[in-house]
Design an enzyme around this catalytic site. Sequence first.
Site, PDB file in Angstrom:
ATOM      1  N   ARG A 140      -4.379  -7.711   0.749  1.00 31.92           N
ATOM      2  CA  ARG A 140      -5.340  -7.124   1.421  1.00 31.92           C
ATOM      3  C   ARG A 140      -5.120  -7.075   2.846  1.00 31.92           C
ATOM      4  NH1 ARG A 140      -7.920 -10.442  -2.539  1.00 31.92           N
ATOM      5  NH2 ARG A 140      -8.685  -9.314  -4.134  1.00 31.92           N
ATOM      6  N   LYS A 165     -10.602 -12.640  -0.868  1.00 31.12           N
ATOM      7  CA  LYS A 165     -11.887 -12.160  -1.305  1.00 31.12           C
ATOM      8  C   LYS A 165     -12.370 -13.092  -2.464  1.00 31.12           C
ATOM      9  CE  LYS A 165     -13.638  -7.723  -3.303  1.00 31.12           C
ATOM     10  NZ  LYS A 165     -13.258  -6.545  -3.818  1.00 31.12           N
ATOM     11  N   HIS A 236      -4.009  -0.552   2.218  1.00 30.31           N
ATOM     12  CA  HIS A 236      -4.301  -1.060   0.695  1.00 30.31           C
ATOM     13  C   HIS A 236      -3.602  -0.298  -0.234  1.00 30.31           C
ATOM     14  CE1 HIS A 236      -7.210  -3.585  -1.457  1.00 30.31           C
ATOM     15  NE2 HIS A 236      -7.218  -2.455  -2.314  1.00 30.31           N
ATOM     16  N   ARG A 239      -0.673  -2.253  -1.105  1.00 23.26           N
ATOM     17  CA  ARG A 239      -1.089  -3.258  -2.082  1.00 23.26           C
ATOM     18  C   ARG A 239      -1.068  -2.618  -3.569  1.00 23.26           C
ATOM     19  NH1 ARG A 239      -4.153  -7.958  -3.314  1.00 23.26           N
ATOM     20  NH2 ARG A 239      -5.947  -7.741  -4.872  1.00 23.26           N
ATOM     21  N   HIS A 262      -7.192 -11.070  -8.443  1.00 18.85           N
ATOM     22  CA  HIS A 262      -8.148 -10.649  -9.053  1.00 18.85           C
ATOM     23  C   HIS A 262      -8.898 -11.602 -10.054  1.00 18.85           C
ATOM     24  CE1 HIS A 262      -6.279  -6.197  -8.975  1.00 18.85           C
ATOM     25  NE2 HIS A 262      -6.991  -6.551  -7.683  1.00 18.85           N
ATOM     26  N   TYR A 271      -3.789  -0.449 -12.847  1.00 17.75           N
ATOM     27  CA  TYR A 271      -2.510  -0.066 -12.454  1.00 17.75           C
ATOM     28  C   TYR A 271      -1.507   0.331 -13.426  1.00 17.75           C
ATOM     29  CZ  TYR A 271      -3.886  -2.149  -7.994  1.00 17.75           C
ATOM     30  OH  TYR A 271      -4.537  -2.485  -6.698  1.00 17.75           O
TER      31      TYR A 271
END
Length: 301
Positions: A140, A165, A236, A239, A262, A271
Amino acid sequence: MTFPSHPSGSALRERMIEDMNVRGFTEDTRRDYIRCVKRFAAFIGRSPDAATAEDLRRFQVHQTESGMRPPGINSSVSALRFFFTVTLDRPDLSRRLAIVHQPRKLPLVLSAEEVARLLEAAPGPKYKAALGTAYGAGLRVSEVVALKVTDIDSARMLIRVEQGKGRKDRHAMLSPHLLELLRAWWREGKRRGVMLPRGWLFPGRNPVTPLSSRQLNRAVHAAAEAAEIRKRVTPHTLRHSFATHLLEQDIDIRVIQVLLGHAKLDTTALYARVATNTIRTVMSPLDRIKPLTQDETRPDR
């Protein structure tokens, strides 16, 4: 910053900040939450601890009618729920707040050729290395700018990502080509005298502060324009492209989940919907049955 026109406004603000500090909220989150509660207090015209369920309903109606998009409304919901549930111990009011559900859009993805053009057009070795890190490691933008020189482990070919995150540490992959880009920038940075011992990997204008997310955003926009890429590219996007290209290389989706950091596999599974190479290689069940087209050599009956 204080909540408006109430003797307990400053005390409420400090109490909310203390509650957020106890739970380890980031500075950005604390600032956003305070801003949201202040905006709500300004709307009702009195201290937020005197709010009613009807005030909350009117505030959400006002946000919708003023054209605020779902992400902004949902950010306000999170802030107000925290304020009423934790700081005021009024969970009965927080239940009146409604999350706005929105359809998940497919992420924009660059082709490998477009990524190469973008990196080639980056404005200087620092930005080429930073954007290369966003794509090559799938980081990120906030994680890229927070990297320090000591986070690069060339012996194990890993990048240490501290407090990503969800305030979780993890390791990201360090490819040989990315290591070359980083070493090229490190040599140039040393020559310029901006690489401090144990300092930022991508220092800002002042070497004691890191490159800002805004600066990196401006750099990627300039690179996309120079590379004549018409898509709306952000850091982003790189990414997203990293994850999609790995999926198209048949890398297990659970491995990609770990690399991206994640918490839920569902987030990574998005994705699969944009991995066009994967889609193209799947054989349709229609191709497994007898062709339905007529033999052109036979006359129509």
